[in-house]
Design a protein around this motif. Structure first.
Motif, PDB file in Angstrom:
ATOM      1  N   ARG A  46       0.857  -1.181   0.000  1.00  0.00           N
ATOM      2  CA  ARG A  46       0.000   0.000   0.000  1.00  0.00           C
ATOM      3  C   ARG A  46       0.891   1.228   0.000  1.00  0.00           C
ATOM      4  NH1 ARG A  46      -4.058  -2.026   4.873  1.00  0.00           N
ATOM      5  NH2 ARG A  46      -4.766  -3.953   3.829  1.00  0.00           N
ATOM      6  N   VAL A  47       0.568   2.170  -0.849  1.00  0.00           N
ATOM      7  CA  VAL A  47       1.378   3.376  -1.000  1.00  0.00           C
ATOM      8  C   VAL A  47       0.598   4.576  -0.476  1.00  0.00           C
ATOM      9  CG1 VAL A  47       2.647   4.844  -2.602  1.00  0.00           C
ATOM     10  CG2 VAL A  47       2.442   2.393  -3.057  1.00  0.00           C
ATOM     11  N   SER A  48       1.243   5.360   0.365  1.00  0.00           N
ATOM     12  CA  SER A  48       0.627   6.597   0.859  1.00  0.00           C
ATOM     13  C   SER A  48       1.522   7.779   0.510  1.00  0.00           C
ATOM     14  CB  SER A  48       0.392   6.536   2.367  1.00  0.00           C
ATOM     15  OG  SER A  48       1.620   6.402   3.063  1.00  0.00           O
ATOM     16  N   VAL A  49       0.899   8.913   0.207  1.00  0.00           N
ATOM     17  CA  VAL A  49       1.625  10.122  -0.168  1.00  0.00           C
ATOM     18  C   VAL A  49       1.126  11.283   0.671  1.00  0.00           C
ATOM     19  CG1 VAL A  49       2.240  11.688  -2.046  1.00  0.00           C
ATOM     20  CG2 VAL A  49       1.833   9.266  -2.533  1.00  0.00           C
ATOM     21  N   HIS A  50       2.064  11.992   1.295  1.00  0.00           N
ATOM     22  CA  HIS A  50       1.716  13.179   2.075  1.00  0.00           C
ATOM     23  C   HIS A  50       2.500  14.359   1.515  1.00  0.00           C
ATOM     24  CE1 HIS A  50      -0.529  10.888   5.117  1.00  0.00           C
ATOM     25  NE2 HIS A  50       0.435   9.986   5.009  1.00  0.00           N
ATOM     26  N   GLU A  51       1.778  15.371   1.057  1.00  0.00           N
ATOM     27  CA  GLU A  51       2.414  16.527   0.436  1.00  0.00           C
ATOM     28  C   GLU A  51       2.297  17.771   1.311  1.00  0.00           C
ATOM     29  OE1 GLU A  51       1.710  17.227  -3.763  1.00  0.00           O
ATOM     30  OE2 GLU A  51       0.661  15.304  -3.932  1.00  0.00           O
ATOM     31  N   SER A  52       3.357  18.556   1.343  1.00  0.00           N
ATOM     32  CA  SER A  52       3.345  19.856   2.012  1.00  0.00           C
ATOM     33  C   SER A  52       4.028  20.849   1.092  1.00  0.00           C
ATOM     34  CB  SER A  52       4.068  19.788   3.358  1.00  0.00           C
ATOM     35  OG  SER A  52       5.464  19.590   3.168  1.00  0.00           O
ATOM     36  N   ALA A  53       4.138  22.066   1.537  1.00  0.00           N
ATOM     37  CA  ALA A  53       4.758  23.092   0.703  1.00  0.00           C
ATOM     38  C   ALA A  53       6.245  22.846   0.501  1.00  0.00           C
ATOM     39  CB  ALA A  53       4.544  24.472   1.338  1.00  0.00           C
ATOM     40  N   ALA A  54       6.894  22.148   1.466  1.00  0.00           N
ATOM     41  CA  ALA A  54       8.346  21.971   1.411  1.00  0.00           C
ATOM     42  C   ALA A  54       8.792  20.576   1.003  1.00  0.00           C
ATOM     43  CB  ALA A  54       8.959  22.312   2.772  1.00  0.00           C
ATOM     44  N   ARG A  55       7.919  19.574   1.173  1.00  0.00           N
ATOM     45  CA  ARG A  55       8.366  18.221   0.884  1.00  0.00           C
ATOM     46  C   ARG A  55       7.210  17.296   0.530  1.00  0.00           C
ATOM     47  NH1 ARG A  55      10.170  15.476   6.660  1.00  0.00           N
ATOM     48  NH2 ARG A  55       8.083  15.230   7.546  1.00  0.00           N
ATOM     49  N   THR A  97       5.409   6.695   1.294  1.00  0.00           N
ATOM     50  CA  THR A  97       5.623   5.531   2.143  1.00  0.00           C
ATOM     51  C   THR A  97       4.993   4.299   1.500  1.00  0.00           C
ATOM     52  OG1 THR A  97       5.521   6.951   4.106  1.00  0.00           O
ATOM     53  CG2 THR A  97       5.330   4.565   4.452  1.00  0.00           C
ATOM     54  N   VAL A  98       5.765   3.225   1.403  1.00  0.00           N
ATOM     55  CA  VAL A  98       5.254   1.957   0.889  1.00  0.00           C
ATOM     56  C   VAL A  98       5.281   0.953   2.025  1.00  0.00           C
ATOM     57  CG1 VAL A  98       5.512   0.123  -0.814  1.00  0.00           C
ATOM     58  CG2 VAL A  98       6.172   2.469  -1.404  1.00  0.00           C
ATOM     59  N   ARG A  99       4.113   0.391   2.331  1.00  0.00           N
ATOM     60  CA  ARG A  99       4.016  -0.627   3.377  1.00  0.00           C
ATOM     61  C   ARG A  99       3.562  -1.939   2.752  1.00  0.00           C
ATOM     62  NH1 ARG A  99       2.106   4.056   6.080  1.00  0.00           N
ATOM     63  NH2 ARG A  99       3.303   4.530   7.976  1.00  0.00           N
ATOM     64  N   GLY A 100       4.256  -3.028   3.103  1.00  0.00           N
ATOM     65  CA  GLY A 100       3.896  -4.342   2.583  1.00  0.00           C
ATOM     66  C   GLY A 100       3.322  -5.219   3.671  1.00  0.00           C
ATOM     67  N   TYR A 101       2.249  -5.927   3.330  1.00  0.00           N
ATOM     68  CA  TYR A 101       1.594  -6.786   4.307  1.00  0.00           C
ATOM     69  C   TYR A 101       1.581  -8.219   3.781  1.00  0.00           C
ATOM     70  CZ  TYR A 101       0.034  -2.311   6.142  1.00  0.00           C
ATOM     71  OH  TYR A 101      -0.002  -1.029   6.644  1.00  0.00           O
ATOM     72  N   ALA A 102       2.082  -9.151   4.588  1.00  0.00           N
ATOM     73  CA  ALA A 102       2.092 -10.564   4.204  1.00  0.00           C
ATOM     74  C   ALA A 102       1.923 -11.421   5.446  1.00  0.00           C
ATOM     75  CB  ALA A 102       3.395 -10.916   3.490  1.00  0.00           C
ATOM     76  N   LYS A 103       1.362 -12.609   5.267  1.00  0.00           N
ATOM     77  CA  LYS A 103       1.155 -13.520   6.390  1.00  0.00           C
ATOM     78  C   LYS A 103       2.479 -14.147   6.785  1.00  0.00           C
ATOM     79  CE  LYS A 103      -1.655 -17.452   7.864  1.00  0.00           C
ATOM     80  NZ  LYS A 103      -2.704 -18.434   7.441  1.00  0.00           N
ATOM     81  N   PRO A 104       2.934 -13.966   8.021  1.00  0.00           N
ATOM     82  CA  PRO A 104       4.224 -14.542   8.440  1.00  0.00           C
ATOM     83  C   PRO A 104       4.139 -16.060   8.563  1.00  0.00           C
ATOM     84  CG  PRO A 104       3.121 -13.550  10.306  1.00  0.00           C
ATOM     85  CD  PRO A 104       2.297 -13.189   9.102  1.00  0.00           C
ATOM     86  N   LEU A 105       5.281 -16.700   8.501  1.00  0.00           N
ATOM     87  CA  LEU A 105       5.334 -18.152   8.644  1.00  0.00           C
ATOM     88  C   LEU A 105       5.081 -18.561  10.094  1.00  0.00           C
ATOM     89  CD1 LEU A 105       8.490 -19.100   6.543  1.00  0.00           C
ATOM     90  CD2 LEU A 105       6.123 -19.590   5.990  1.00  0.00           C
ATOM     91  N   PRO A 106       4.332 -19.634  10.294  1.00  0.00           N
ATOM     92  CA  PRO A 106       4.167 -20.150  11.663  1.00  0.00           C
ATOM     93  C   PRO A 106       5.508 -20.643  12.208  1.00  0.00           C
ATOM     94  CG  PRO A 106       2.503 -21.042  10.170  1.00  0.00           C
ATOM     95  CD  PRO A 106       3.533 -20.372   9.320  1.00  0.00           C
ATOM     96  N   ALA A 107       5.639 -20.683  13.501  1.00  0.00           N
ATOM     97  CA  ALA A 107       6.875 -21.150  14.129  1.00  0.00           C
ATOM     98  C   ALA A 107       7.205 -22.567  13.682  1.00  0.00           C
ATOM     99  CB  ALA A 107       6.723 -21.107  15.657  1.00  0.00           C
ATOM    100  N   GLY A 108       8.454 -22.790  13.312  1.00  0.00           N
ATOM    101  CA  GLY A 108       8.907 -24.106  12.921  1.00  0.00           C
ATOM    102  C   GLY A 108       8.652 -24.474  11.476  1.00  0.00           C
ATOM    103  N   VAL A 109       8.027 -23.566  10.704  1.00  0.00           N
ATOM    104  CA  VAL A 109       7.734 -23.830   9.294  1.00  0.00           C
ATOM    105  C   VAL A 109       8.743 -23.077   8.437  1.00  0.00           C
ATOM    106  CG1 VAL A 109       6.043 -23.587   7.441  1.00  0.00           C
ATOM    107  CG2 VAL A 109       5.300 -24.173   9.759  1.00  0.00           C
ATOM    108  N   ALA A 110       9.209 -23.728   7.399  1.00  0.00           N
ATOM    109  CA  ALA A 110      10.180 -23.097   6.502  1.00  0.00           C
ATOM    110  C   ALA A 110       9.728 -23.251   5.061  1.00  0.00           C
ATOM    111  CB  ALA A 110      11.567 -23.728   6.689  1.00  0.00           C
TER     112      ALA A 110
END
Length: 218
Positions: free
Chosen positions: A29-38, A42-55
């Protein structure tokens, strides 16, 4: 990289700061915040983590291309990476070479920017015939300074020509379905450039035409 309109920005997002091991590409997901100076992107990635002990073998971490459109031109505002809050250098479309003698019937496509490895960072411009036949195109690959090195020959060596004072090497490949001519040279500033023209056996640009197009690059 920012296009000539000053508002369209192409970027590559990595996952160097992912918190857990995952087996699938994250949904970003990409978010953009604009102001007069800058401008903060921001890019945030979301994924399901691996369960413990799984590879698993993993899914790699190649940079993911994203495009954002600002509300108004970036102009002199700073561009900030929202992940690290560091200022990022902006590559301007207008600062990179282009073809000034585009062959008749070929239409420009949006410029792209890629990071294949730490040693291969390129910007690419493509022109293709207006009828949408993908096998007929001209591609200009521009090595971004200090980061790009040609890898191996691009077909059979056809000789050398001069492009803006530099010695350019000409290569060619010819098959039943595709005819390709490639011209490669290094500018006085050390930037490597490759011009590739590809077409069919019946409809393709001659070697003389491709060399002339290479010599029109500015």
């Amino acid at each position: 990289m920012i296009e000539r309109d000053g508002r369209t920005i192409h970027l590559l997002a990595d996952w160097d700061h992912i918190d857990h091991l995952v087996c699938a590409l994250p949904k970003e997901r990409v978010s953009v915040h604009e102001s007069a100076a800058r401008v903060v992107i921001t890019v945030r990635g979301y994924a399901k983590p691996l369960p413990a002990g799984v590879a698993c073998g993993g899914s790699g971490s190649l940079p993911q291309p994203k495009t954002v459109t600002l509300q108004r031109p970036l102009a002199q505002r700073s561009l900030i990476d929202g992940g690290s809050m560091q200022t990022r250098k902006v590559i301007e479309d207008s600062s990179l070479p282009t073809i000034t003698a585009v062959p008749v019937g070929y239409e420009a496509q949006p410029m792209t920017w890629a990071v294949e490895t730490h040693d291969e960072r390129t910007a690419t411009r493509v022109w293709q015939v207006g009828d949408g036949v993908p096998s007929r195109f001209v591609r200009l690959t521009i090595g971004l300074p200090t980061y790009y090195t040609f890898i191996g020959p691009a077909g059979a060596a056809k000789g050398t020509v001069t492009v803006h004072g530099a010695t350019a090497h000409v290569f060619g490949t010819d098959s039943e379905s595709q005819v390709t001519t490639t011209v490669r040279w290094t500018t006085a500033a050390g930037r490597q450039i490759s011009l590739e023209a590809s077409g069919t056996e019946r409809a393709h640009l001659s070697e003389t035409q491709v060399v002339a197009i290479a010599q029109s690059v500015r």
